[in-house]
Design a protein around this motif. Sequence first.
Motif, PDB file in Angstrom:
ATOM      1  N   VAL A 189      11.966   5.370  -6.862  1.00 55.52           N
ATOM      2  CA  VAL A 189      11.195   6.486  -6.291  1.00 55.52           C
ATOM      3  C   VAL A 189      11.333   7.739  -7.151  1.00 55.52           C
ATOM      4  O   VAL A 189      10.355   8.450  -7.406  1.00 55.52           O
ATOM      5  CB  VAL A 189      11.630   6.762  -4.837  1.00 55.52           C
ATOM      6  N   SER A 190      12.547   8.013  -7.620  1.00 54.65           N
ATOM      7  CA  SER A 190      12.735   9.195  -8.468  1.00 54.65           C
ATOM      8  C   SER A 190      11.963   9.052  -9.780  1.00 54.65           C
ATOM      9  O   SER A 190      11.420  10.035 -10.305  1.00 54.65           O
ATOM     10  CB  SER A 190      14.219   9.431  -8.752  1.00 54.65           C
ATOM     11  N   LEU A 191      11.865   7.825 -10.303  1.00 52.79           N
ATOM     12  CA  LEU A 191      11.114   7.610 -11.535  1.00 52.79           C
ATOM     13  C   LEU A 191       9.611   7.728 -11.300  1.00 52.79           C
ATOM     14  O   LEU A 191       8.877   8.186 -12.187  1.00 52.79           O
ATOM     15  CB  LEU A 191      11.454   6.243 -12.134  1.00 52.79           C
ATOM     16  N   VAL A 192       9.142   7.323 -10.136  1.00 53.43           N
ATOM     17  CA  VAL A 192       7.730   7.515  -9.796  1.00 53.43           C
ATOM     18  C   VAL A 192       7.403   9.007  -9.796  1.00 53.43           C
ATOM     19  O   VAL A 192       6.357   9.432 -10.308  1.00 53.43           O
ATOM     20  CB  VAL A 192       7.394   6.884  -8.430  1.00 53.43           C
ATOM     21  N   LYS A 193       8.289   9.816  -9.253  1.00 54.75           N
ATOM     22  CA  LYS A 193       8.063  11.262  -9.239  1.00 54.75           C
ATOM     23  C   LYS A 193       7.976  11.817 -10.661  1.00 54.75           C
ATOM     24  O   LYS A 193       7.113  12.633 -10.980  1.00 54.75           O
ATOM     25  CB  LYS A 193       9.203  11.972  -8.503  1.00 54.75           C
ATOM     26  N   ILE A 194       8.869  11.357 -11.510  1.00 56.27           N
ATOM     27  CA  ILE A 194       8.952  11.901 -12.867  1.00 56.27           C
ATOM     28  C   ILE A 194       7.797  11.425 -13.741  1.00 56.27           C
ATOM     29  O   ILE A 194       7.155  12.221 -14.438  1.00 56.27           O
ATOM     30  CB  ILE A 194      10.296  11.517 -13.520  1.00 56.27           C
ATOM     31  N   PHE A 195       7.511  10.125 -13.701  1.00 58.89           N
ATOM     32  CA  PHE A 195       6.634   9.539 -14.716  1.00 58.89           C
ATOM     33  C   PHE A 195       5.193   9.302 -14.272  1.00 58.89           C
ATOM     34  O   PHE A 195       4.381   8.847 -15.078  1.00 58.89           O
ATOM     35  CB  PHE A 195       7.237   8.222 -15.215  1.00 58.89           C
ATOM     36  N   THR A 196       4.860   9.575 -13.016  1.00 57.78           N
ATOM     37  CA  THR A 196       3.486   9.369 -12.574  1.00 57.78           C
ATOM     38  C   THR A 196       2.949  10.649 -11.950  1.00 57.78           C
ATOM     39  O   THR A 196       3.680  11.619 -11.740  1.00 57.78           O
ATOM     40  CB  THR A 196       3.367   8.221 -11.549  1.00 57.78           C
ATOM     41  N   ASP A 197       1.663  10.629 -11.630  1.00 60.07           N
ATOM     42  CA  ASP A 197       1.019  11.776 -10.978  1.00 60.07           C
ATOM     43  C   ASP A 197       0.908  11.581  -9.473  1.00 60.07           C
ATOM     44  O   ASP A 197       0.151  12.301  -8.810  1.00 60.07           O
ATOM     45  CB  ASP A 197      -0.386  11.975 -11.566  1.00 60.07           C
ATOM     46  N   ARG A 198       1.610  10.631  -8.912  1.00 60.42           N
ATOM     47  CA  ARG A 198       1.485  10.330  -7.493  1.00 60.42           C
ATOM     48  C   ARG A 198       1.882  11.541  -6.635  1.00 60.42           C
ATOM     49  O   ARG A 198       2.842  12.246  -6.956  1.00 60.42           O
ATOM     50  CB  ARG A 198       2.334   9.124  -7.123  1.00 60.42           C
ATOM     51  N   GLN A 207       7.790  -0.477  -7.852  1.00 56.64           N
ATOM     52  CA  GLN A 207       7.974  -0.891  -9.252  1.00 56.64           C
ATOM     53  C   GLN A 207       6.643  -1.285  -9.882  1.00 56.64           C
ATOM     54  O   GLN A 207       6.383  -0.954 -11.056  1.00 56.64           O
ATOM     55  CB  GLN A 207       8.956  -2.074  -9.327  1.00 56.64           C
ATOM     56  N   ARG A 208       5.803  -1.981  -9.123  1.00 54.54           N
ATOM     57  CA  ARG A 208       4.505  -2.403  -9.668  1.00 54.54           C
ATOM     58  C   ARG A 208       3.621  -1.196  -9.975  1.00 54.54           C
ATOM     59  O   ARG A 208       2.958  -1.148 -11.013  1.00 54.54           O
ATOM     60  CB  ARG A 208       3.806  -3.341  -8.681  1.00 54.54           C
ATOM     61  N   LEU A 209       3.629  -0.230  -9.077  1.00 52.93           N
ATOM     62  CA  LEU A 209       2.823   0.966  -9.310  1.00 52.93           C
ATOM     63  C   LEU A 209       3.372   1.762 -10.496  1.00 52.93           C
ATOM     64  O   LEU A 209       2.607   2.252 -11.333  1.00 52.93           O
ATOM     65  CB  LEU A 209       2.811   1.826  -8.047  1.00 52.93           C
ATOM     66  N   LEU A 210       4.689   1.896 -10.564  1.00 56.81           N
ATOM     67  CA  LEU A 210       5.315   2.618 -11.673  1.00 56.81           C
ATOM     68  C   LEU A 210       4.974   1.964 -13.003  1.00 56.81           C
ATOM     69  O   LEU A 210       4.564   2.645 -13.963  1.00 56.81           O
ATOM     70  CB  LEU A 210       6.826   2.650 -11.469  1.00 56.81           C
ATOM     71  N   ALA A 211       5.137   0.643 -13.076  1.00 51.48           N
ATOM     72  CA  ALA A 211       4.841  -0.077 -14.315  1.00 51.48           C
ATOM     73  C   ALA A 211       3.374   0.073 -14.698  1.00 51.48           C
ATOM     74  O   ALA A 211       3.035   0.270 -15.875  1.00 51.48           O
ATOM     75  CB  ALA A 211       5.204  -1.556 -14.157  1.00 51.48           C
ATOM     76  N   GLN A 212       2.500  -0.009 -13.721  1.00 54.89           N
ATOM     77  CA  GLN A 212       1.065   0.113 -13.985  1.00 54.89           C
ATOM     78  C   GLN A 212       0.718   1.506 -14.507  1.00 54.89           C
ATOM     79  O   GLN A 212       0.021   1.646 -15.527  1.00 54.89           O
ATOM     80  CB  GLN A 212       0.280  -0.158 -12.711  1.00 54.89           C
TER      81      GLN A 212
END
Length: 419
Positions: free
Chosen positions: A264-273, A295-300
């Motif tokens: 979740v913390s990586l989604v915040k950092i690396f995506t625009d979600r 994880q799937r959304l982050l990787a995508q």
Amino acid sequence: MTDILDELTWRGLVAQTTDEQALRDALAAGPVTVYCGFDPTAPSLHFGNLVQLILLRHLQRAGHKVIGLVGGSTGLIGDPRPTSERVLKTKEQTAQDVERIAAQVRRILTPEDGEPPLFVNNLDWTAPISALDFLRDYGKYFRVNQMIKKDAVAARLESEQGISYTEFSYQILQALDYLHLYREHGCTLQTGAQDQWGNITAGTDLVHRVEGGTAHALTTPLITDSQGRKFGKSEGNAVWLDPSMTSPFAFYQYWLNVEDASVVSLVKIFTDRTPDEVAELERQVRDEPFRRAAQRLLAQDVTTLVHGEAATAQAQAASAALFGKGDVRVLDAQTLADATAELPGGAGEVGDTVVDALVASGLVESRNAARRAVADGAASVNGEKVTDPERVLTQEDFLHGSTALLRRGKKALAALRRG
């Protein structure tokens, strides 16, 4: 969130600032011109550099002017490491790496995200400066007793190897970048990783001493997992942005395999979600971790940002073919090679029996074991179950003329390669 600094903080992208309230006011009054530098210490940018590029994209989208600087001059000197002296690359090697890194920066910082970015090379304004001018015009503003307090310099001074004057002078060169961009482009904010704080504040100090101006600094934290280990390594190697150094498939798999505690913390950092989307992902990680939705959304998202939609689609297809129910036949030649590169395997040819292929690939120890696997319905070629132990491999079984994917059971995979 309407305040860009609040959003960056929520995303986990802020470690230090020189004066938070002053920076907040400047960003609100905007637009601010901001830069980040990328030295060609390798032929490619890596995981850590991506954090800086994403930070610049957020600022760009908030209406600020971003400058991507590639260090053609600072790359010739090398930022001091706490452990040992860098091996200097030739000018030709550095120039080649500058071109490759500049292309990567341009792919991620695009005009589509807001005000068109500016791209510069600090060799353009550093190379014309003579040694005497460098010492007289800039060196006089630096105090050695302050310079030796920088973390990397202090660590080297305590070591047996010490530090050369070449690397010791690096912080002056980086500070000169800030002064130049302040003068030429009105740049008043530099960003970088937390370990660059000393070099960045050397620049803010130089701007103040020479021009009497106000300059800001913002750094990002070190990204670590739940055990405190630094992210950005895969099987002991750096995660590179260059597809020839870390393939899009391996890049996608790296993000797909992130632990639940960190995703979740990586989604915040690396995506625009958005916060609402992140909250839903957080719920799914808590209530349905087996789905690995985050994880799937982050990787995508991250693979698409770095390598584009087509490469992401191929990486997803390869992942499904190897670890799910996807069709390996839809993979292009490069993705097939990347996806099977780390699989065990052996050599085979058209006309070999599947039994012999299973033995050659190492999936079974003997022909009898191979026959049992076929009889039990546990053997397949390119995802198609084999029922006849006498079945032979055809030209079509070697995808792109090179590789057949063999499977025994649900998890044992191997790549049989022609010749």
